[in-house]
Design a protein around this motif. Structure first.
Motif, PDB file in Angstrom:
ATOM      1  N   PHE A  80    -132.284  25.618  70.807  1.00  0.00           N
ATOM      2  CA  PHE A  80    -132.569  25.099  69.890  1.00  0.00           C
ATOM      3  C   PHE A  80    -131.469  24.815  69.750  1.00  0.00           C
ATOM      4  N   LEU A  81    -130.027  24.919  70.702  1.00  0.00           N
ATOM      5  CA  LEU A  81    -128.742  24.879  71.161  1.00  0.00           C
ATOM      6  C   LEU A  81    -128.647  22.841  71.224  1.00  0.00           C
ATOM      7  N   GLN A  82    -129.797  22.848  72.143  1.00  0.00           N
ATOM      8  CA  GLN A  82    -129.964  21.538  72.250  1.00  0.00           C
ATOM      9  C   GLN A  82    -130.584  20.312  71.620  1.00  0.00           C
ATOM     10  N   SER A  83    -130.983  20.867  70.563  1.00  0.00           N
ATOM     11  CA  SER A  83    -131.882  20.337  69.412  1.00  0.00           C
ATOM     12  C   SER A  83    -131.142  19.897  68.080  1.00  0.00           C
ATOM     13  N   LEU A  84    -129.971  20.765  68.009  1.00  0.00           N
ATOM     14  CA  LEU A  84    -128.969  19.564  67.205  1.00  0.00           C
ATOM     15  C   LEU A  84    -127.934  19.228  67.260  1.00  0.00           C
ATOM     16  N   ASN A  85    -128.091  18.203  66.458  1.00  0.00           N
ATOM     17  CA  ASN A  85    -127.225  17.035  66.541  1.00  0.00           C
ATOM     18  C   ASN A  85    -125.796  17.061  66.299  1.00  0.00           C
ATOM     19  N   LYS A  86    -124.867  16.355  65.674  1.00  0.00           N
ATOM     20  CA  LYS A  86    -123.461  16.448  65.488  1.00  0.00           C
ATOM     21  C   LYS A  86    -123.080  17.620  64.067  1.00  0.00           C
ATOM     22  N   LEU A  87    -122.719  18.348  64.426  1.00  0.00           N
ATOM     23  CA  LEU A  87    -122.612  19.148  62.934  1.00  0.00           C
ATOM     24  C   LEU A  87    -120.968  19.305  62.984  1.00  0.00           C
ATOM     25  N   ASP A  88    -120.761  19.780  61.547  1.00  0.00           N
ATOM     26  CA  ASP A  88    -119.593  19.725  61.014  1.00  0.00           C
ATOM     27  C   ASP A  88    -119.353  21.285  60.796  1.00  0.00           C
ATOM     28  N   THR A  89    -117.649  21.406  60.949  1.00  0.00           N
ATOM     29  CA  THR A  89    -117.267  23.176  61.130  1.00  0.00           C
ATOM     30  C   THR A  89    -118.094  23.690  60.018  1.00  0.00           C
ATOM     31  N   GLY A  90    -118.364  23.661  58.604  1.00  0.00           N
ATOM     32  CA  GLY A  90    -118.962  24.742  58.729  1.00  0.00           C
ATOM     33  C   GLY A  90    -120.405  25.261  59.331  1.00  0.00           C
ATOM     34  N   LYS A  91    -121.035  24.033  59.506  1.00  0.00           N
ATOM     35  CA  LYS A  91    -122.332  24.270  60.041  1.00  0.00           C
ATOM     36  C   LYS A  91    -122.374  25.459  61.701  1.00  0.00           C
ATOM     37  N   MET A  92    -120.610  24.837  62.449  1.00  0.00           N
ATOM     38  CA  MET A  92    -120.106  25.531  63.463  1.00  0.00           C
ATOM     39  C   MET A  92    -119.786  27.075  63.188  1.00  0.00           C
ATOM     40  N   THR A  93    -119.542  27.073  62.004  1.00  0.00           N
ATOM     41  CA  THR A  93    -119.381  28.385  62.015  1.00  0.00           C
ATOM     42  C   THR A  93    -120.058  29.748  61.680  1.00  0.00           C
ATOM     43  N   GLU A  94    -120.809  28.177  60.325  1.00  0.00           N
ATOM     44  CA  GLU A  94    -122.239  29.348  60.410  1.00  0.00           C
ATOM     45  C   GLU A  94    -123.358  30.568  61.151  1.00  0.00           C
ATOM     46  N   LEU A  95    -123.404  29.314  62.151  1.00  0.00           N
ATOM     47  CA  LEU A  95    -124.313  29.893  63.524  1.00  0.00           C
ATOM     48  C   LEU A  95    -123.568  30.355  64.520  1.00  0.00           C
ATOM     49  N   ASP A  96    -121.760  30.372  64.013  1.00  0.00           N
ATOM     50  CA  ASP A  96    -120.872  31.221  65.444  1.00  0.00           C
ATOM     51  C   ASP A  96    -120.895  33.031  64.778  1.00  0.00           C
ATOM     52  N   ARG A  97    -121.308  32.486  62.849  1.00  0.00           N
ATOM     53  CA  ARG A  97    -120.189  34.281  62.260  1.00  0.00           C
ATOM     54  C   ARG A  97    -122.074  35.079  62.517  1.00  0.00           C
ATOM     55  N   VAL A  98    -123.322  34.555  62.561  1.00  0.00           N
ATOM     56  CA  VAL A  98    -124.501  34.627  63.117  1.00  0.00           C
ATOM     57  C   VAL A  98    -124.712  35.602  64.277  1.00  0.00           C
ATOM     58  N   PHE A  99    -124.106  34.430  65.165  1.00  0.00           N
ATOM     59  CA  PHE A  99    -125.159  34.827  66.669  1.00  0.00           C
ATOM     60  C   PHE A  99    -124.123  34.949  66.943  1.00  0.00           C
ATOM     61  N   LYS A 100    -122.644  34.870  66.986  1.00  0.00           N
ATOM     62  CA  LYS A 100    -121.300  35.110  68.373  1.00  0.00           C
ATOM     63  C   LYS A 100    -121.964  34.248  69.109  1.00  0.00           C
ATOM     64  N   PHE A 101    -121.584  33.058  68.806  1.00  0.00           N
ATOM     65  CA  PHE A 101    -122.670  32.367  70.620  1.00  0.00           C
ATOM     66  C   PHE A 101    -120.674  31.879  70.723  1.00  0.00           C
ATOM     67  N   THR A 102    -119.665  31.986  70.402  1.00  0.00           N
ATOM     68  CA  THR A 102    -117.986  31.758  71.305  1.00  0.00           C
ATOM     69  C   THR A 102    -117.924  33.262  72.043  1.00  0.00           C
ATOM     70  N   ARG A 103    -118.414  34.260  71.437  1.00  0.00           N
ATOM     71  CA  ARG A 103    -118.476  35.073  72.768  1.00  0.00           C
ATOM     72  C   ARG A 103    -119.439  35.380  73.534  1.00  0.00           C
ATOM     73  N   ALA A 104    -120.554  34.607  74.206  1.00  0.00           N
ATOM     74  CA  ALA A 104    -121.593  34.838  73.978  1.00  0.00           C
ATOM     75  C   ALA A 104    -121.257  34.949  75.667  1.00  0.00           C
ATOM     76  N   SER A 105    -121.993  36.592  76.079  1.00  0.00           N
ATOM     77  CA  SER A 105    -122.130  36.757  77.802  1.00  0.00           C
ATOM     78  C   SER A 105    -123.184  36.306  78.747  1.00  0.00           C
ATOM     79  N   ASN A 106    -124.119  35.634  78.068  1.00  0.00           N
ATOM     80  CA  ASN A 106    -124.517  34.817  79.089  1.00  0.00           C
ATOM     81  C   ASN A 106    -123.912  33.291  79.420  1.00  0.00           C
ATOM     82  N   SER A 107    -123.764  32.848  80.477  1.00  0.00           N
ATOM     83  CA  SER A 107    -123.405  31.700  80.573  1.00  0.00           C
ATOM     84  C   SER A 107    -123.688  30.659  80.409  1.00  0.00           C
ATOM     85  N   GLU A 108    -124.762  30.299  80.536  1.00  0.00           N
ATOM     86  CA  GLU A 108    -125.829  29.079  80.213  1.00  0.00           C
ATOM     87  C   GLU A 108    -125.517  28.717  78.915  1.00  0.00           C
ATOM     88  N   ILE A 109    -125.883  30.214  78.191  1.00  0.00           N
ATOM     89  CA  ILE A 109    -125.987  29.882  77.056  1.00  0.00           C
ATOM     90  C   ILE A 109    -124.439  29.403  75.989  1.00  0.00           C
TER      91      ILE A 109
END
Length: 208
Positions: A102-131
């Motif tokens: 999913f992540l690798q299928s995303l091309n260049k994203l603006d701050t709004g798109k990155m923020t939306e993903l992060d808000r829902v899926f908490k990627f910045t705090r992901a405990s899985n090192s690969e993700i």
């Protein structure tokens, strides 16, 4: 041959040659005697030769089929096109591989798109090192400053070359990123394996 016959063959093979070193020819003889000859017509001599001696994978390799990635790609496309919100992405049972796809299928994203993903899926705090690694690479590429602190934490606590080197390489693509990389590296280098440190030294143009 089927799992039952092949698994029994493997078990017997490992038991016979446990704690020994053997030549390829010994394995081939054992294979022919205990599997091929007992099941005539399943595989040709040429196919055995191709599997064992030729480069790459043979033409008759099984081709597994799965629509899991297709489903992930479809949701990624719908989200990028604004057909669904991030919260509507059906990802509850996704494996690590599906998340990475999913992540690798995303091309260049603006701050709004990155923020939306992060808000829902908490990627910045992901405990899985690969993700976490994939998200941090994307954060550098898309200048997502909300992940800056996490990036430094990751680089100063994770020492695997497969994660560390690409992140420093991505940072070093811009002058400001390279300066930031050097500041982080000052804190992280002492904890890295010498091979990792040597690789990052080259990425950042440092002489040690």
């Amino acid at each position: 041959f089927g799992r039952n016959k092949f698994d029994n063959f493997l078990k017997a093979y490992f038991e016979k040659y446990a704690f020994q070193s053997i030549q390829t020819s010994t394995f081939v003889d054992y294979l022919k005697t205990n599997l091929i000859d007992k099941n005539p017509g399943v595989i040709e001599e040429e196919e055995i030769e191709e599997w064992i001696y030729e480069a790459g994978l043979p033409e008759n390799i099984p081709q597994p089929k799965s629509d899991a990635f297709d489903k992930v790609s479809a949701q990624s496309k719908d989200w990028l096109e604004g057909k669904i919100k991030a919260k509507d992405i059906e990802a509850k049972d996704w494996s690590t591989q599906e998340w990475l796809h999913f992540l690798q299928s995303l091309n260049k994203l603006d701050t709004g798109k990155m923020t939306e993903l992060d808000r829902v899926f908490k990627f910045t705090r992901a405990s899985n090192s690969e993700i976490a690694f994939q998200w941090l690479i994307m954060s550098i590429e898309n200048k997502y400053s909300a992940a800056n602190k996490r990036l430094e934490e990751f680089l100063t606590s994770v020492g695997r070359l497969k994660f560390v080197e690409p992140l420093f390489e991505e940072l070093a693509k811009t002058p400001e990123g390279k300066e930031r990389a050097k500041e982080i590296y000052k804190k992280a280098r002492a904890g890295y394996h010498p091979i990792t440190a040597s690789s990052v030294d080259k990425v950042l143009g440092l002489k040690k």
